[in-house]
Write a protein that holds these residues in place. Structure first.
Motif, PDB file in Angstrom:
ATOM      1  N   ILE A 131      39.237 -88.941 -49.727  1.00 28.34           N
ATOM      2  CA  ILE A 131      40.652 -88.945 -49.355  1.00 28.34           C
ATOM      3  C   ILE A 131      41.069 -87.534 -48.921  1.00 28.34           C
ATOM      4  CG2 ILE A 131      41.778 -88.507 -51.580  1.00 28.34           C
ATOM      5  CD1 ILE A 131      43.667 -90.836 -50.776  1.00 28.34           C
TER       6      ILE A 131
ATOM      7  N   MET B  77      36.051 -95.140 -48.613  1.00 23.65           N
ATOM      8  CA  MET B  77      36.985 -95.041 -49.741  1.00 23.65           C
ATOM      9  C   MET B  77      37.126 -96.378 -50.447  1.00 23.65           C
ATOM     10  SD  MET B  77      39.995 -92.638 -48.321  1.00 23.65           S
ATOM     11  CE  MET B  77      41.199 -93.318 -49.428  1.00 23.65           C
ATOM     12  N   VAL B  78      37.241 -97.455 -49.648  1.00 22.75           N
ATOM     13  CA  VAL B  78      37.369 -98.779 -50.265  1.00 22.75           C
ATOM     14  C   VAL B  78      36.111 -99.089 -51.080  1.00 22.75           C
ATOM     15  CG1 VAL B  78      37.521-101.233 -49.761  1.00 22.75           C
ATOM     16  CG2 VAL B  78      38.987 -99.636 -48.551  1.00 22.75           C
TER      17      VAL B  78
ATOM     18  N   MET C 174      40.344 -87.345 -45.363  1.00 21.48           N
ATOM     19  CA  MET C 174      41.360 -88.129 -44.655  1.00 21.48           C
ATOM     20  C   MET C 174      42.615 -87.290 -44.453  1.00 21.48           C
ATOM     21  SD  MET C 174      41.334 -91.126 -43.550  1.00 21.48           S
ATOM     22  CE  MET C 174      42.631 -91.466 -42.408  1.00 21.48           C
ATOM     23  N   TRP C 175      42.983 -86.522 -45.465  1.00 26.70           N
ATOM     24  CA  TRP C 175      44.201 -85.722 -45.377  1.00 26.70           C
ATOM     25  C   TRP C 175      44.032 -84.542 -44.432  1.00 26.70           C
ATOM     26  CZ3 TRP C 175      45.222 -86.771 -51.129  1.00 26.70           C
ATOM     27  CH2 TRP C 175      46.098 -87.858 -51.225  1.00 26.70           C
TER      28      TRP C 175
ATOM     29  N   ALA D  89      36.188 -97.110 -54.273  1.00 22.42           N
ATOM     30  CA  ALA D  89      37.170 -97.636 -55.220  1.00 22.42           C
ATOM     31  C   ALA D  89      36.612 -98.862 -55.927  1.00 22.42           C
ATOM     32  CB  ALA D  89      38.466 -97.978 -54.488  1.00 22.42           C
TER      33      ALA D  89
ATOM     34  N   TYR E 151      35.515 -90.596 -54.398  1.00 16.71           N
ATOM     35  CA  TYR E 151      36.710 -91.171 -53.769  1.00 16.71           C
ATOM     36  C   TYR E 151      37.718 -90.059 -53.446  1.00 16.71           C
ATOM     37  CZ  TYR E 151      41.043 -93.915 -53.687  1.00 16.71           C
ATOM     38  OH  TYR E 151      42.235 -94.463 -53.343  1.00 16.71           O
TER      39      TYR E 151
ATOM     40  N   TRP F  95      39.551 -92.109 -34.113  1.00 16.78           N
ATOM     41  CA  TRP F  95      39.827 -93.222 -35.031  1.00 16.78           C
ATOM     42  C   TRP F  95      38.571 -93.800 -35.656  1.00 16.78           C
ATOM     43  CZ3 TRP F  95      37.667 -97.720 -33.265  1.00 16.78           C
ATOM     44  CH2 TRP F  95      37.315 -97.743 -31.917  1.00 16.78           C
TER      45      TRP F  95
ATOM     46  N   ASP G 242      38.021 -91.959 -38.809  1.00 19.43           N
ATOM     47  CA  ASP G 242      39.000 -92.412 -39.791  1.00 19.43           C
ATOM     48  C   ASP G 242      38.584 -93.708 -40.445  1.00 19.43           C
ATOM     49  OD1 ASP G 242      40.849 -90.502 -39.712  1.00 19.43           O
ATOM     50  OD2 ASP G 242      42.413 -91.666 -38.727  1.00 19.43           O
TER      51      ASP G 242
ATOM     52  N   LEU H  82      37.829 -94.462 -44.336  1.00 17.98           N
ATOM     53  CA  LEU H  82      38.632 -95.424 -45.094  1.00 17.98           C
ATOM     54  C   LEU H  82      37.744 -96.526 -45.685  1.00 17.98           C
ATOM     55  CD1 LEU H  82      41.741 -95.612 -42.772  1.00 17.98           C
ATOM     56  CD2 LEU H  82      41.679 -94.711 -45.069  1.00 17.98           C
TER      57      LEU H  82
END
Lengths: 129, 343
Positions: free
Chosen positions: B46, B19-20, B49-50, B23, B42, B9, B12, B16
């Motif tokens: 992601i 990514m924020v 993440m996938w 963005a 970005y 985690w 992760d 994330l």
């Protein structure tokens, strides 16, 4: 303390999706430049996709491609494979997303050609003339 | 409740957070080119993440479409537009504060609502206990396709996929109709641009050696989609990217001499026709539209194998259309519609 930890571990993916969703929405509303609005739209869209794929994740599961035992029989324990359905929906949504992006950028170039600008306020001024 | 250490985690949360940040950066930067690059970053994040959520087919598509093609058409549009952009704009005024407050209230309500959602990665969540075990447990015996995603995409939900392909096809037509122009008013502006005649020897040499490999890999991805991540969408996008790479390293004309525009259009329509034609063939043989089992007698194989072959055939249709649409989008968007000179 442990409860809080598990609470965060169990939900952080959804939170990230929601935060990204509103970053995209905020960008779409607030930015004056139409290109930035399109980027906001892309972020908004991927946030939704992230949310849907998060629903299909399973703890300890592997990719949804069947494994075979040594005697060539597929291993069919559904709990060991990630949920394939959200993957299918999102896979096609990504390709449609780039098609939508292409149309948006084409409209953008057309607006640039007609009004000479891609700033929202200047376009509105130009239209009032 | 326990959590599996293998979920990583920390990794992760790091992705994330990045990514924020990406963005926010993409939306906050003033320059169009830098925003486009931030959006590309970005997409790559992601994609990680996938992969981590075991959605490998999705990650594959995102890497090819989101990170590569989207970024290229963003850059193409940005360089087309920034030739006219004024540098000294006044600082943006607006309804920022009010929007921020409303957005934060809505976000807060949605965050509160996540308490009712099943825990992330819960194996007993409703989404994972009703329909999807059926696909996993029966898919192989009904379609002989170990990759469940491919089986669901091109067999169980093939109507869905067919109309997605139609949407992609329609988008290429819309872009063409919007941008193609014959008036000479704009052409003058475009010709002001200096012709790019640089000697990019290293770039061209690299492209020459990588493009054949890319195309073979694209075909592998398409035809091996039954057994590994991949399929028509990914293979098509990679094949289309090889023509875009050619145009980037040489120029638009060079690429268009190898893949002419009317050939692109024929491919766009041909893939959709192939897909729909297979559906119609099944219908004429007495089964449902896209019920590949009807092809069993004609092919001389069992119904299960016929479904496997049917999946391959429609994936080829998807691949042809997606490849041509990606190339068409690039041709039009990078040149501003006149197909003279691109990015």
């Amino acid at each position: 303390m442990d409860d809080l930890f598990f609470f965060i571990i169990a939900k952080y993916n959804y939170w990230a999706a929601i935060v990204l969703l509103f970053i995209g929405l905020f960008g779409m509303i607030v930015r004056n430049n139409l290109m930035k609005k399109i980027i906001g739209m892309v972020i908004f869209q991927t946030a939704i996709l992230l949310f849907i794929v998060s629903i299909g994740a399973k703890r300890g599961a592997t990719v949804p491609i069947l494994k075979f035992s040594p005697d060539k029989q597929p291993m069919l324990d559904a709990a060991t494979y990630a949920n394939p359905l959200p993957h299918v929906l999102i896979l096609t949504a990504i390709v449609v997303g780039v098609a939508v992006l292409g149309v948006a950028l084409a409209l953008l170039q057309k607006i640039q050609r007609v009004h000479g600008t891609i700033e929202e306020d200047e376009i509105l001024e130009d239209m009032r003339k | 409740m326990t959590w599996d250490a293998s979920l990583l985690w920390q990794f992760d949360i790091l992705i994330l957070l990045m990514m924020v940040i990406c963005a926010v950066t993409a939306l906050a930067l003033e320059g169009l080119l830098s925003s486009a690059i931030a959006t590309g970053v970005y997409s790559f994040l992601i994609c990680l993440m996938w992969t981590h959520m075991m959605a490998v087919d999705v990650a594959f598509t995102e890497a090819a479409v989101g990170a590569a093609i989207s970024t290229v058409i963003f850059l193409g549009t940005a360089q087309y537009i920034s030739r006219w952009i004024k540098k000294d704009r006044p600082k943006e005024q607006g309804i920022k504060q009010l929007t921020l407050v409303i957005a934060m209230i809505c976000a807060g309500m949605m965050l509160a609502a996540t308490r009712d959602l099943p825990d992330w990665a819960d194996t007993a969540s409703p989404a994972s206990t009703h329909l999807s075990p059926g696909y996993i447990e029966q898919g192989y015996f009904e379609t002989a396709t170990p990759n469940v995603v491919t089986a669901v995409l091109a067999d169980y939900r093939s109507y869905d996929t067919m109309f997605e392909v139609v949407v992609v096809f329609a988008a290429a037509l819309v872009v063409m109709v919007l941008l193609r122009h014959t008036s000479h008013k704009h052409r003058k502006v475009l010709h002001l641009r200096p012709k790019r005649e640089g000697r990019d020897t290293v770039l061209r040499g690299a492209a020459q050696s990588i493009i054949p490999v890319m195309q073979i890999f694209a075909l592998y991805v398409l035809f091996h989609g039954h057994y590994s991540p991949g399929g028509g969408f990914q293979g098509g996008v990679i094949f289309g990217a090889s023509f875009i790479l050619l145009a980037l390293c040489y120029n638009l004309k060079f690429s268009m001499n190898r893949f002419k525009e009317h050939a692109v259009l024929w491919c766009c329509a041909g893939g959709v026709l192939l897909y729909a034609g297979i559906g119609a063939a099944c219908l004429s043989l007495g089964m449902n539209f896209l019920g590949y089992g009807a092809l069993a007698d004609g092919l001389g194989v069992s119904v299960v194998m016929a479904r496997s072959h049917g999946i391959l055939a429609v994936e080829i249709g998807v691949g042809i259309t997606v490849m041509a649409v990606m190339v068409s989008l690039y041709y039009d968007l990078a040149s501003g519609g006149d197909l003279e000179d691109g990015l």
